[in-house]
Design a protein around this motif. Sequence first.
Motif, PDB file in Angstrom:
ATOM      1  N   PRO A 150       0.818  -1.207   0.000  1.00 44.81           N
ATOM      2  CA  PRO A 150       0.000   0.000   0.000  1.00 44.81           C
ATOM      3  C   PRO A 150       0.855   1.261   0.000  1.00 44.81           C
ATOM      4  O   PRO A 150       1.872   1.340   0.684  1.00 44.81           O
ATOM      5  N   GLY A 151       0.428   2.250  -0.795  1.00 42.48           N
ATOM      6  CA  GLY A 151       1.143   3.512  -0.868  1.00 42.48           C
ATOM      7  C   GLY A 151       0.680   4.486   0.207  1.00 42.48           C
ATOM      8  O   GLY A 151      -0.347   4.275   0.865  1.00 42.48           O
ATOM      9  N   PRO A 152       1.402   5.596   0.396  1.00 47.83           N
ATOM     10  CA  PRO A 152       1.051   6.574   1.434  1.00 47.83           C
ATOM     11  C   PRO A 152      -0.366   7.130   1.294  1.00 47.83           C
ATOM     12  O   PRO A 152      -1.080   7.276   2.290  1.00 47.83           O
ATOM     13  N   LYS A 153      -0.781   7.459   0.082  1.00 53.92           N
ATOM     14  CA  LYS A 153      -2.132   8.013  -0.112  1.00 53.92           C
ATOM     15  C   LYS A 153      -3.199   6.971   0.193  1.00 53.92           C
ATOM     16  O   LYS A 153      -4.251   7.286   0.749  1.00 53.92           O
ATOM     17  N   TYR A 154      -2.944   5.727  -0.195  1.00 52.21           N
ATOM     18  CA  TYR A 154      -3.877   4.642   0.103  1.00 52.21           C
ATOM     19  C   TYR A 154      -4.029   4.473   1.613  1.00 52.21           C
ATOM     20  O   TYR A 154      -5.145   4.353   2.136  1.00 52.21           O
ATOM     21  N   LEU A 155      -2.903   4.462   2.315  1.00 50.98           N
ATOM     22  CA  LEU A 155      -2.948   4.305   3.769  1.00 50.98           C
ATOM     23  C   LEU A 155      -3.715   5.456   4.418  1.00 50.98           C
ATOM     24  O   LEU A 155      -4.526   5.244   5.321  1.00 50.98           O
ATOM     25  N   GLU A 156      -3.469   6.674   3.951  1.00 50.36           N
ATOM     26  CA  GLU A 156      -4.123   7.837   4.540  1.00 50.36           C
ATOM     27  C   GLU A 156      -5.627   7.828   4.285  1.00 50.36           C
ATOM     28  O   GLU A 156      -6.422   8.106   5.187  1.00 50.36           O
ATOM     29  N   LYS A 157      -6.043   7.473   3.082  1.00 48.49           N
ATOM     30  CA  LYS A 157      -7.457   7.546   2.723  1.00 48.49           C
ATOM     31  C   LYS A 157      -8.259   6.356   3.224  1.00 48.49           C
ATOM     32  O   LYS A 157      -9.385   6.510   3.708  1.00 48.49           O
ATOM     33  N   HIS A 158      -7.689   5.155   3.123  1.00 46.70           N
ATOM     34  CA  HIS A 158      -8.463   3.953   3.396  1.00 46.70           C
ATOM     35  C   HIS A 158      -8.164   3.290   4.728  1.00 46.70           C
ATOM     36  O   HIS A 158      -9.043   2.640   5.298  1.00 46.70           O
TER      37      HIS A 158
END
Length: 258
Positions: A150-158
């Motif tokens: 998982p990428g940083p944006k994925y972790l932050e959003k989901h």
Amino acid sequence: MRHFVLVHGAGHGAWCWYKVIAELKQAGHKVTALDMAASGIDRRQVEDVHSSDVEYSEPLFTFMASLPAGGEKVILVGHSMAGYTLCMAMERFPEKVSVAVFLSAGMLGPDLTFEMVNKKYAELSPTADPMDSEVIYGNGPNEPPTAFLPGPKYLEKHTYRCSPSQDLELGITLVRPSPAWDAGKAAQETVLTMDRYGTVARAYVVCDEEQDGAFQWWVVENNPPDEHFVVPGSDHMVMFSQPCLLSQYLLELGSKYI
């Protein structure tokens, strides 16, 4: 004193339980947090796991086998993908588990197979979009994916959407690729029976700010646990977003299931 055994979800490690570990130990209990294969500080790499849930879950099975027969029963706690790991441990070591606690997790059953749960997750989960994540094709671009990072944006959003920013940064720093299990192998390795798995008490924790909320309720309705608990204000990483509420519930379970 009770013994809590904590199993992390995909890409994470024993490190993600640090807040809950502190709460449970402060209350006087024993805690074991494990790294699954190629996770946390385990030295294996994701390509060594060979898309098998048994290989991935081996650290928990080894630990459970080390517990003396007829001795203490542990409280198994599994987050997210660890739900499948917990199910297999319940089938293998039912006499060593007082209660299995599933946190926003896939919870299989004798009549609820890996294929059924996996298919429903794909239908109901808004997190299926990988966004900035990396899908790894270790066997070549024309073969099924072997891992997911998982990428940083994925972790932050989901994943960390309600968690403190410090814990989000911790996750971005420490999360490792998780194996993409082979569906055929997983179906064979997660066969459960009422005579073994079915004898272990189950509790389910619903995270009410989790974007996969529909999937959680589907699991509860289609494989009813002995009890379920809704943690208000919790995202997928309930151990970060609501560690005190989660710990309080785990302590209550420890007093109830002996």
